[in-house]
Motif scaffolding. Structure first.
Motif, PDB file in Angstrom:
ATOM      1  N   GLY A 146       0.826  -1.245  -0.141  1.00  0.00           N
ATOM      2  CA  GLY A 146       0.004  -0.050   0.007  1.00  0.00           C
ATOM      3  C   GLY A 146       0.873   1.354  -0.143  1.00  0.00           C
ATOM      4  N   ALA A 147       1.871   1.316   0.920  1.00  0.00           N
ATOM      5  CA  ALA A 147       2.808   2.390   0.926  1.00  0.00           C
ATOM      6  C   ALA A 147       3.466   2.678  -0.507  1.00  0.00           C
ATOM      7  CB  ALA A 147       3.906   2.210   2.119  1.00  0.00           C
ATOM      8  N   ASP A 148       3.945   1.562  -1.101  1.00  0.00           N
ATOM      9  CA  ASP A 148       4.485   1.698  -2.316  1.00  0.00           C
ATOM     10  C   ASP A 148       3.756   2.256  -3.238  1.00  0.00           C
ATOM     11  OD1 ASP A 148       6.794   0.318  -1.553  1.00  0.00           O
ATOM     12  OD2 ASP A 148       6.588  -1.313  -2.625  1.00  0.00           O
ATOM     13  N   VAL A 149       2.548   1.832  -3.319  1.00  0.00           N
ATOM     14  CA  VAL A 149       1.501   2.272  -4.378  1.00  0.00           C
ATOM     15  C   VAL A 149       0.913   3.854  -3.982  1.00  0.00           C
ATOM     16  CG1 VAL A 149      -0.987   2.232  -5.219  1.00  0.00           C
ATOM     17  CG2 VAL A 149       0.531   0.179  -4.930  1.00  0.00           C
ATOM     18  N   THR A 180       0.805  12.068  -9.570  1.00  0.00           N
ATOM     19  CA  THR A 180       0.133  11.679 -10.837  1.00  0.00           C
ATOM     20  C   THR A 180      -1.387  12.012 -10.579  1.00  0.00           C
ATOM     21  OG1 THR A 180      -0.783   9.571  -9.893  1.00  0.00           O
ATOM     22  CG2 THR A 180       1.473   9.537 -10.806  1.00  0.00           C
ATOM     23  N   THR A 181      -2.133  11.638 -11.741  1.00  0.00           N
ATOM     24  CA  THR A 181      -3.491  12.151 -11.879  1.00  0.00           C
ATOM     25  C   THR A 181      -4.180  11.253 -10.880  1.00  0.00           C
ATOM     26  OG1 THR A 181      -3.522  10.921 -13.831  1.00  0.00           O
ATOM     27  CG2 THR A 181      -3.603  13.429 -13.654  1.00  0.00           C
ATOM     28  N   LEU A 182      -3.573   9.993 -10.669  1.00  0.00           N
ATOM     29  CA  LEU A 182      -4.542   8.843  -9.958  1.00  0.00           C
ATOM     30  C   LEU A 182      -4.755   9.214  -8.347  1.00  0.00           C
ATOM     31  CD1 LEU A 182      -2.037   5.861 -10.936  1.00  0.00           C
ATOM     32  CD2 LEU A 182      -4.686   6.194 -11.502  1.00  0.00           C
ATOM     33  N   THR A 183      -6.115   8.782  -8.167  1.00  0.00           N
ATOM     34  CA  THR A 183      -6.337   8.928  -6.551  1.00  0.00           C
ATOM     35  C   THR A 183      -6.153   7.560  -6.000  1.00  0.00           C
ATOM     36  OG1 THR A 183      -8.649   8.712  -7.161  1.00  0.00           O
ATOM     37  CG2 THR A 183      -7.826  10.887  -6.898  1.00  0.00           C
ATOM     38  N   VAL A 184      -5.730   7.459  -4.945  1.00  0.00           N
ATOM     39  CA  VAL A 184      -5.079   6.303  -4.218  1.00  0.00           C
ATOM     40  C   VAL A 184      -6.022   6.109  -2.940  1.00  0.00           C
ATOM     41  CG1 VAL A 184      -3.313   4.631  -3.165  1.00  0.00           C
ATOM     42  CG2 VAL A 184      -3.012   6.114  -5.249  1.00  0.00           C
ATOM     43  N   GLU A 185      -6.357   5.078  -2.418  1.00  0.00           N
ATOM     44  CA  GLU A 185      -7.160   4.959  -1.172  1.00  0.00           C
ATOM     45  C   GLU A 185      -6.770   3.622  -0.606  1.00  0.00           C
ATOM     46  OE1 GLU A 185     -11.183   4.358   1.465  1.00  0.00           O
ATOM     47  OE2 GLU A 185     -11.146   4.638  -0.646  1.00  0.00           O
ATOM     48  N   VAL A 186      -6.070   3.300   0.570  1.00  0.00           N
ATOM     49  CA  VAL A 186      -5.671   2.254   1.181  1.00  0.00           C
ATOM     50  C   VAL A 186      -6.446   2.046   2.283  1.00  0.00           C
ATOM     51  CG1 VAL A 186      -3.748   0.832   2.282  1.00  0.00           C
ATOM     52  CG2 VAL A 186      -3.024   2.474   0.382  1.00  0.00           C
ATOM     53  N   VAL A 200      -4.929  -5.053   3.937  1.00  0.00           N
ATOM     54  CA  VAL A 200      -5.470  -3.692   3.269  1.00  0.00           C
ATOM     55  C   VAL A 200      -6.243  -3.979   2.089  1.00  0.00           C
ATOM     56  CG1 VAL A 200      -3.617  -2.260   4.183  1.00  0.00           C
ATOM     57  CG2 VAL A 200      -3.195  -3.385   1.954  1.00  0.00           C
ATOM     58  N   MET A 201      -7.079  -3.142   1.539  1.00  0.00           N
ATOM     59  CA  MET A 201      -7.527  -3.123   0.222  1.00  0.00           C
ATOM     60  C   MET A 201      -7.181  -1.647  -0.456  1.00  0.00           C
ATOM     61  SD  MET A 201     -10.213  -4.924  -1.501  1.00  0.00           S
ATOM     62  CE  MET A 201     -11.530  -5.175  -0.749  1.00  0.00           C
ATOM     63  N   ILE A 202      -6.433  -2.001  -1.480  1.00  0.00           N
ATOM     64  CA  ILE A 202      -5.879  -0.950  -2.262  1.00  0.00           C
ATOM     65  C   ILE A 202      -6.790  -0.540  -3.274  1.00  0.00           C
ATOM     66  CG2 ILE A 202      -3.794   0.102  -3.555  1.00  0.00           C
ATOM     67  CD1 ILE A 202      -2.079  -2.092  -2.211  1.00  0.00           C
ATOM     68  N   VAL A 203      -7.139   0.770  -3.238  1.00  0.00           N
ATOM     69  CA  VAL A 203      -8.149   1.362  -4.477  1.00  0.00           C
ATOM     70  C   VAL A 203      -7.671   2.435  -4.998  1.00  0.00           C
ATOM     71  CG1 VAL A 203     -10.388   2.089  -4.821  1.00  0.00           C
ATOM     72  CG2 VAL A 203      -9.905   0.536  -2.992  1.00  0.00           C
ATOM     73  N   LEU A 245      -1.859  -2.957 -10.379  1.00  0.00           N
ATOM     74  CA  LEU A 245      -1.431  -1.538  -9.690  1.00  0.00           C
ATOM     75  C   LEU A 245      -0.364  -1.051 -10.557  1.00  0.00           C
ATOM     76  CD1 LEU A 245      -1.020  -2.689  -6.056  1.00  0.00           C
ATOM     77  CD2 LEU A 245      -2.795  -1.326  -7.026  1.00  0.00           C
ATOM     78  N   SER A 246       0.467  -1.472 -11.378  1.00  0.00           N
ATOM     79  CA  SER A 246       1.351  -1.088 -12.080  1.00  0.00           C
ATOM     80  C   SER A 246       0.857  -0.522 -13.501  1.00  0.00           C
ATOM     81  CB  SER A 246       2.586  -2.038 -12.438  1.00  0.00           C
ATOM     82  OG  SER A 246       3.519  -1.435 -13.120  1.00  0.00           O
ATOM     83  N   ALA A 247      -0.250  -1.696 -13.947  1.00  0.00           N
ATOM     84  CA  ALA A 247      -1.122  -0.891 -14.989  1.00  0.00           C
ATOM     85  C   ALA A 247      -1.550   0.450 -14.947  1.00  0.00           C
ATOM     86  CB  ALA A 247      -2.058  -2.235 -15.525  1.00  0.00           C
ATOM     87  N   LEU A 248      -2.339   0.346 -13.686  1.00  0.00           N
ATOM     88  CA  LEU A 248      -3.111   1.832 -13.359  1.00  0.00           C
ATOM     89  C   LEU A 248      -2.004   2.940 -13.642  1.00  0.00           C
ATOM     90  CD1 LEU A 248      -5.817   2.755 -12.354  1.00  0.00           C
ATOM     91  CD2 LEU A 248      -5.500   0.245 -12.694  1.00  0.00           C
ATOM     92  N   HIS A 249      -0.949   2.704 -12.893  1.00  0.00           N
ATOM     93  CA  HIS A 249      -0.023   3.751 -13.215  1.00  0.00           C
ATOM     94  C   HIS A 249       0.278   4.100 -14.630  1.00  0.00           C
ATOM     95  CE1 HIS A 249       4.337   5.258 -13.468  1.00  0.00           C
ATOM     96  NE2 HIS A 249       3.916   6.094 -12.431  1.00  0.00           N
ATOM     97  N   ALA A 250       0.429   3.122 -15.326  1.00  0.00           N
ATOM     98  CA  ALA A 250       0.831   3.132 -16.930  1.00  0.00           C
ATOM     99  C   ALA A 250      -0.322   3.995 -17.518  1.00  0.00           C
ATOM    100  CB  ALA A 250       1.370   2.104 -17.570  1.00  0.00           C
ATOM    101  N   ILE A 251      -1.526   3.551 -17.388  1.00  0.00           N
ATOM    102  CA  ILE A 251      -2.721   3.968 -17.713  1.00  0.00           C
ATOM    103  C   ILE A 251      -3.001   5.658 -17.513  1.00  0.00           C
ATOM    104  CG2 ILE A 251      -5.220   3.945 -17.620  1.00  0.00           C
ATOM    105  CD1 ILE A 251      -4.856   0.717 -17.119  1.00  0.00           C
ATOM    106  N   ALA A 252      -2.538   6.092 -16.356  1.00  0.00           N
ATOM    107  CA  ALA A 252      -2.619   7.400 -15.927  1.00  0.00           C
ATOM    108  C   ALA A 252      -1.342   8.114 -16.890  1.00  0.00           C
ATOM    109  CB  ALA A 252      -2.507   7.574 -14.505  1.00  0.00           C
ATOM    110  N   ALA A 253      -0.254   7.603 -16.862  1.00  0.00           N
ATOM    111  CA  ALA A 253       0.761   8.227 -17.566  1.00  0.00           C
ATOM    112  C   ALA A 253       0.378   8.418 -19.174  1.00  0.00           C
ATOM    113  CB  ALA A 253       2.292   7.301 -17.494  1.00  0.00           C
ATOM    114  N   LEU A 254      -0.196   7.336 -19.524  1.00  0.00           N
ATOM    115  CA  LEU A 254      -0.701   7.435 -21.103  1.00  0.00           C
ATOM    116  C   LEU A 254      -2.084   8.489 -21.390  1.00  0.00           C
ATOM    117  CD1 LEU A 254       0.324   3.652 -21.867  1.00  0.00           C
ATOM    118  CD2 LEU A 254       1.370   5.865 -22.909  1.00  0.00           C
ATOM    119  N   GLN A 255      -2.367   8.750 -20.099  1.00  0.00           N
ATOM    120  CA  GLN A 255      -3.868   9.698 -20.140  1.00  0.00           C
ATOM    121  C   GLN A 255      -4.865   8.898 -20.994  1.00  0.00           C
ATOM    122  OE1 GLN A 255      -2.132  13.536 -21.662  1.00  0.00           O
ATOM    123  NE2 GLN A 255      -1.737  14.071 -19.435  1.00  0.00           N
TER     124      GLN A 255
END
Ligand code: BES
Ligand code: MN
Ligand code: ZN
Length: 502
Positions: free
Chosen positions: A205-208, A215-221, A247-250, A299-309
């Motif tokens: 969770g902390a890594d995420v 970034t444009t992502l919103t994270v909730e742990v 945890v549930m990472i969202v 989680l890594s995909a979400l990061h890339a999806i945001a980077a690619l807008q």
């Protein structure tokens, strides 16, 4: 920091440590033929003497001459031309990258054989991405916890040669994406490889949170208290045997309007799977540190999806916990209740992945997902059925399945579909609760999918069982790089892109 660039002009004119050209079984590729002329027919001679065969994954290093600007010429074997696909292309370049790193050849010039676009892969951009991402993924480092760091240097420069100058911006875009997708893949590999005593659910969770900052992502742990108020009894139940809190990472990517469809990616996040009270045998149990591979890919995909807008809405959900046999652990026969109120009889505590996914999917529906794809190292049965070569795909929706399979051609992952005939549904039947989490050893991968589908609420849903493909530990399987693969992170990124276009 790695760069990927386009080199204009003939491949032979571009400087670097190694110029990579390709061969197929018994024949040279187009760039190899051109280079062969400058080498006075040396490659042809090597082919005749069978020093070079072009077999898949063969890496032949030759001294350069004849005005070739790179210090070495490297012939990469791609095997049978007709069997080449995106998966095999990625793997070939990763295998070559590993050999070249060990030889300290880290500034690479990759000659593209554009005739492969549209036969092996969908288009030129996919070809370039497969080559560059494939090569860069060789930078994955398994021995990060060694006191003496690995001595093989990283590939630090990749130049792509032999693509038409007219292709313009699209080449530069493809190369930038290739670097991003390589980084995304290596992040999944790092997480999967991390020992469970350092990569706890809390640490993931902390890594995420750190990854998504800025970034444009919103994270909730969601912590234990949040899980309790959400009624996440399935995840909390599996977590009972461990002292590490679940945890549930969202993670949310809002790339379109609030009334646009939302693709939920739900990943299994078991940071270690002992089996719980239904404990696993000791031999090989250490591999179960990778049981969060599906969650890591999400989680890594979400990061890339945001980077690619990417212009669509994507929700990433990862229920994360250890599965341990502590004194308060779930016992076979215990009943837990998921977020949507469905009660689950846990007859086998080692079938924990589907139980935590129940809460993941239920939460996805609560958060208004319209489509669900879950990714999990779910069953040994998927590994037994398909080995490390294909992940198992099961689904309730043709259109979403087709989208995933198209995304896989772009991403370089492999999926084989297993049937969900209605007769399999009996595996869910419980005498005491709404469903049970285990219904026999037969059709194990399908039974897992049948259970997860029960929480999809009738939404279009695809289930990816990556138990075999997340990690290649079969030493004899030489065509696939060993260790964690990072799969299917690139397919998930492409799925979002195709979902946005649909
Ligand atoms: N994480 C395992 C599945 C697994 C096994 C992944 C081997 C990779 C390699 C999962 O939680 C599990 O234990 N599944 C059980 C299910 C069974 C109890 C129905 C299995 O496959 O044996
Ligand atoms: Mn298990
Ligand atoms: Zn598991």
């Amino acid at each position: 920091m790695t760069v990927a660039m386009r080199g204009d002009g003939a491949p032979a004119t571009i400087g670097g440590d190694a110029l990579l050209v390709t061969a197929f079984t018994g024949e040279l590729g187009p760039a190899a033929i051109e280079v062969d002329g400058r080498l006075d027919g040396e490659l042809t001679a090597m082919l005749s003497s069978r020093e070079l065969t072009g077999s898949f994954g063969e890496v032949t290093v030759v001294n350069s001459a004849g005005g070739i600007a790179a210090r070495r010429v490297v012939v990469l074997g791609l095997g049978d031309r007709n069997l080449l696909d995106s998966f095999r292309l990625h793997n070939a370049y990763t295998l070559a990258g590993g050999v070249l790193r060990r030889r300290r050849l880290t500034r690479l010039v990759l000659a593209a054989d554009v005739s492969l676009a549209e036969t092996a892969v969908p288009d030129t951009a996919a070809l370039l991405r497969a080559m560059v991402t494939g090569a860069l993924v060789a930078n994955h480092e398994a021995g990060v916890n060694k006191s003496e760091p690995d001595t093989a240097p990283l590939i630090d420069e990749v130049v792509v040669a032999g693509v038409d100058g007219d292709a313009g911006d699209s080449v530069d875009i493809a190369l930038a994406e290739a670097v991003l997708l390589a980084e995304s893949t290596m992040r999944v590999q790092r997480w999967a490889n991390a020992p469970a005593n350092t990569l706890t659910p809390t640490q993931l969770g902390a890594d995420v949170v750190e990854l998504c900052a800025g970034t444009t992502l919103t994270v909730e742990v969601m912590d234990r208290a949040a899980l309790e108020s959400a009624g996440a009894g399935a995840l909390l139940g599996i977590a009972r045997g461990s002292d590490e809190p679940p945890v549930m990472i969202v993670v949310r990517h809002q790339g379109a309007g609030t009334d646009a469809p939302t693709l939920a990616l739900v990943g299994k996040g078991i940071t270690f799977d002992t089996g719980g009270i239904s404990i696993k045998p000791a031999l090989g149990m250490e591999s179960m540190k990778f049981d969060m591979g599906g969650g890591a890919a999400v989680l890594s995909a979400l990061h890339a999806i945001a980077a690619l807008q990417v212009p669509c809405n994507v929700l990433g959900i990862v229920p994360a916990t250890e599965n341990m046999p502590g004194g308060r652990a779930l016992k076979p026969g215990d009943v837990v209740s998921a977020i949507d109120g469905t009660t689950i009889e846990v007859v086998n505590t080692d079938a924990e992945g589907r139980v935590v996914l129940a809460d993941g999917l239920a939460l996805a529906r609560q958060l208004r997902a319209t489509h669900i794809v879950d990714v999990a190292t779910l069953t040994g049965a998927a590994l037994i059925a398909l080995g490390h070569v294909n992940a198992a795909l099961m689904s309730s929706d043709r259109a979403l399945t087709q989208l995933v399979l198209r995304a896989a051609q772009q991403g370089g992952d492999r999926f084989a579909e297993l049937p969900m005939s209605p007769e399999y549904d009996v595996c869910l039947r419980s005498e005491v609760a709404d469903v049970r989490n285990w219904g026999g050893r037969e059709a194990g991968a399908i039974n897992g999918a049948v259970f997860v589908r029960a929480f999809s609420g009738g939404l279009p849903w695809v289930h990816l069982d990556i138990a075999g493909t997340a990690w290649n530990d079969q030493a004899s399987l030489k065509d696939i790089p060993k260790g964690p693969s990072g799969a299917p992170v690139r397919t998930l990124v492409w799925l979002a892109r195709l979902f946005a276009r649909d």
